[in-house]
Enzyme design. Structure first.
Site, short mmCIF file in Angstrom:
data_model
loop_
_atom_site.label_atom_id
_atom_site.label_comp_id
_atom_site.label_asym_id
_atom_site.label_seq_id
_atom_site.Cartn_x
_atom_site.Cartn_y
_atom_site.Cartn_z
N LYS A 16 74.35 -75.57 6.95
CA LYS A 16 74.53 -74.80 6.11
C LYS A 16 72.95 -73.94 6.78
CE LYS A 16 77.86 -74.49 2.95
NZ LYS A 16 78.78 -76.24 2.87
C1 LIG Z 1 80.21 -76.24 2.79
C2 LIG Z 1 80.48 -77.07 3.79
C3 LIG Z 1 81.57 -76.82 4.68
C4 LIG Z 1 82.64 -75.58 4.31
O1 LIG Z 1 81.96 -74.32 4.47
P1 LIG Z 1 83.03 -73.05 4.35
O2 LIG Z 1 82.01 -72.28 4.74
O3 LIG Z 1 82.60 -73.17 3.08
O4 LIG Z 1 84.56 -73.55 5.18
C5 LIG Z 1 82.20 -78.43 5.09
N1 LIG Z 1 81.44 -79.13 5.54
C6 LIG Z 1 80.13 -79.37 5.16
C7 LIG Z 1 79.28 -80.40 5.67
C8 LIG Z 1 79.91 -78.44 4.11
O5 LIG Z 1 78.66 -78.07 3.91
#
Ligand SMILES: *Cc1c(COP(=O)(O)O)cnc(C)c1O
Length: 458
Positions: A111
């Site tokens: 993210k």
């Molecule tokens: C947020 C997250 C996901 C999922 O991502 P999306 O965009 O919500 O599908 C997967 N793995 C980790 C470690 C995350 O922080």
């Protein structure tokens, strides 16, 4: 570049509105009116760009006159200077599969890639416009940390992060709650992630309240996040130099994997996108047999994917229905009543681009163990789900998105291999620093009052 809502194509929006508001007034998600489609000759020209140059190229296709290409380029450079990898992401081998390591940013999850960019985009906007913005966001652990790191210390911005009390890993929590900057506020809600998300939604839809504090959101429906994530799909394709490429994507809110779909729609030769879920498997049921009905959320080893209704799925519904916003609005009514079964013809279309699989808790632990024993690699539980899905589908030639650093989920890896990876040096300090957060009841009014008071007291 103009945008419309997935639920009505009457009103047009600019990139600025889309970025700052997140959600359209009619409850729909923003999508671009037209998409740039690269020809193979054009793609060839992008092949040798470095990560920052490629980001600038892709993102500028969407940002219109909000920002010049030069300024965009400098924001991107600044954003990714916080990463431990010079090229931002890294591709490594894990047996026959490839791992696309996306966790080299300041808070150890993918993210950061989008959020560092967004934080600087806010700063750019606020410097030009005399405004103050309050960001409110719900998190299942990683979004909040990434958002806090991106916003902390920035002028004219406050950030309020709601996490479910005691339901995220302690490392996840500490990365958020040990931040000292005075514009960061952590709230632990006595409830689960969906409760947190509901409170934020209710705060947004109380227009008197949300306007009074100039509320803005950075959750995964934000289009600016999606486009920043599309970049690493392009980057992987160019780096690996094969004719086509497939990805396995650990999925919660369908944001990351939708970014891959967007890249494909822009002309990138992606064969299949594998939607990998944990036991919260609504997306696997939807994609494999059309069943888009949510059940109770289960707590799993991969908490950032403990989500039932995946907000970004609406964008796929929109595209699969030939950009027909009326139809999308109708379908979303069914989704709201929790009774949507995907029509046969639409399911056929979806299955041309997507495959799906789900891994239960034991399978996730087994994958972590097996890869440690065979490849000497510790996987975080989310990435393990991505690896497991690719294996179950016998997709050996594919790139698995590695979404978090294993040290962020020490309990899961301890459980699997009786070992846990150490935090990188830059983050060691969070382990014994004083934490700061307020526990509140699962009650929207309480949260609103708390937020108002804090803003007034500043
Ligand atoms: C947020 C997250 C996901 C999922 O991502 P999306 O965009 O919500 O599908 C997967 N793995 C980790 C470690 C995350 O922080």
């Amino acid at each position: 570049m103009k945008y419309i809502s997935t639920r009505s194509n009457e009103k047009e929006y600019s990139f600025g509105e889309v970025f700052l508001k997140g959600l359209a007034d009619d409850g729909g998600l923003y999508v671009p009116k037209l998409l740039k489609k690269y020809s193979s000759a054009e793609l060839l020209k992008l092949k040798n760009l470095n990560y920052n140059e490629l980001s600038t190229e892709i993102i500028s296709q969407f940002s219109g006159d909000f920002i010049s290409k030069e300024e965009l380029s400098s924001i991107i450079k600044k954003s990714y200077s916080t990463f431990r990898e010079k090229e931002v992401v890294k591709i490594s081998n894990i047996g026959e599969l490839k791992l696309l390591e996306l966790f080299h940013g300041p808070t150890l999850a993918f993210k950061d890639v989008a959020m560092q960019f967004i934080g600087n985009l806010y700063e750019y906007y606020l410097k030009k416009n005399d405004k103050k913005i309050n960001i409110v966001v719900a998190t299942s652990g990683d979004t909040g940390a990434a958002a806090i790191d991106a916003i902390k210390g920035k002028a004219n911005l406050n950030i309020f992060v709601l996490h479910p009390n005691n339901r995220i890993s302690s490392v996840q929590r500490k990365i958020m709650t040990t931040v000292e900057e005075s514009n960061v506020f952590n709230i632990a809600i006595d409830g689960n992630f969906d409760d947190c998300q509901n409170i934020v939604k209710q705060m947004f839809s109380d227009l008197v309240f949300s306007k009074s504090i100039n509320m803005s959101g950075v959750n995964s429906i934000n289009w600016a996040r999606i486009i920043a994530q599309a970049v690493y799909y392009f980057y992987s394709y160019f780096k690996l130099g094969k004719e086509t490429i497939s990805f396995s994507v650990p999925t919660g809110n369908f944001g990351d994997v939708f970014a891959g779909y967007l890249a494909k729609k822009m002309g990138l030769p992606i064969d299949k996108l594998i939607v990998a879920t944990n036991e919260n498997d609504i997306l696997h049921r939807a994609i494999s047999k059309g069943d888009y009905v949510s059940k109770e959320v289960k707590e799993t080893l991969s908490p950032s994917m403990d989500i039932q209704l995946a907000s970004n799925f609406e964008r796929l519904i929109y595209y699969v229905n030939n950009s027909d916003s009326e139809k999308t609005a109708e379908i979303m009514k069914k989704v709201k009543q929790n009774s949507y079964q995907i029509e046969k013809n639409n399911l056929d279309i979806i299955q041309k681009d997507f495959l799906s699989e789900s891994c239960n808790e034991q399978e996730t632990l087994d994958i972590i163990k097996k890869n440690y024993e065979e490849n000497n690699i510790i996987l975080d539980p989310h990435t393990a789900v991505g690896v497991g899905a690719a294996k179950k589908l016998s997709f050996n030639d594919c790139v698995v998105l590695s979404t978090a650093h294993p040290c962020k989920f020490p309990d899961a890896t301890k459980n699997a291999i009786n070992k846990h990876e150490k935090l990188p040096n830059e983050l060691q300090h969070v382990l014994d620093k004083k934490e700061n957060f307020q526990v509140l009841k699962n009650n929207t009014e309480d949260v609103k009052n708390f937020v108002k008071l804090l803003i007034l007291s500043k």
